[in-house]
Design a protein around this motif. Structure first.
Motif: not given
Length: 279
Positions: A160, A20, A156, A99, A17
């Motif tokens: 996201s 992100l 981040y 998420t 991931y």
């Protein structure tokens, strides 16, 4: 083959991931290497710690929360005291949510328990300014991304997250809007007038602080997000004697009274605010 170390497992999970992440220094995209370094195009580098978290702080923080406080917080939350709140939040997180970012996550117990209540898998990410809190989260809860960081310089990428949690913690609404996908949701939990009233009466008897109103906080939330839903959750439950000092330690209200007091019951009284990001 033996079980992977915390760090090795976290490297694999964070690499999956890595889209992100955004460099808190220059906002460039970041890459997670197989040796556990998270690096941007300008070569700003952060390392995944052996405990399985990453520290994205770019300047020292002055967190007043200790390791002991987070241990107490974990025990209180895992006692089930906040079960109705966690159930309400989980019910509000629809199947489209993939998420979830928990801001001010502390030692991660709320995010962990809410995730366990969902009927579908989500990518759970927790951020807190306290290194002690994130270390505890990484120690106890796997398959999450735990970050020490400051929302003023969050690590981040924009757009996201489908959902941001903000449970009894300071907010940064501009950053929430930047981080949320279009139509994403913020779930903010704020105290209502009766929250921990047994402690408040002891701490602030006969003063203006004995009563509490959250109108200002609620109004500010409504200014930033659309289609706001507000639901009050209130109940009084017995409190085990051994949890009393731990509850007093985990809440700033408890810092104002003697530690040898006792409560047979405790009141949870909270507003759950759910808003939609329209920016």
């Amino acid at each position: 083959m033996g079980k992977l170390s915390k760090r090795a497992a976290s490297i694999i999970y964070m690499k999956e991931y890595e889209s992100l992440f955004s460099c808190p220094l220059c906002k460039e995209k970041m890459h997670v290497s197989e040796d556990g370094q998270i690096t941007c195009g300008n070569l700003h580098t952060f390392n995944i710690a052996k405990q399985g978290y990453v520290n994205f702080m770019i300047k020292p923080s002055n967190s007043m929360y200790s390791k002991s406080l987070f241990e107490s917080r974990q025990e209180v939350i895992n006692s089930g005291l906040y079960n109705p709140l966690q159930q309400k939040i989980a019910k509000s997180i629809g199947p489209h949510v993939k998420t979830v970012l928990d801001t001010g996550c502390g030692e991660g117990s709320h995010l962990e328990r809410i995730g366990n209540l969902l009927e579908h898998e989500v990518v759970g990410v927790g951020i807190d300014i306290s290194k002690e809190g994130i270390q505890a989260a990484a120690k106890f809860y796997e398959h999450k991304i735990w970050c020490v960081g400051d929302l003023a310089n969050s690590p981040y990428q924009e757009q996201s997250f489908d959902c941001i949690l903000n449970i009894l913690s300071p907010a940064n609404y501009e950053e929430f809007s930047r981080l949320l996908k279009p139509g994403g949701m913020v779930i903010k939990v704020v105290p209502q007038s009766g929250y921990l009233k047994e402690i408040r009466k002891q701490a602030f008897a006969n003063s203006e602080k004995e009563s509490y109103r959250n109108d200002g906080t609620v109004n500010r939330f409504k200014e930033h997000f659309a289609n706001v839903k507000q639901e009050r959750i209130t109940y009084t439950v017995p409190l085990n004697t051994d949890l009393v000092p731990k509850l007093l330690e985990m809440t700033p209200l408890g810092w104002h009274i003697e530690k040898n007091v006792s409560f047979s019951n405790i009141t949870i009284d909270l507003d759950v605010l759910i808003g939609e990001n329209t920016k």
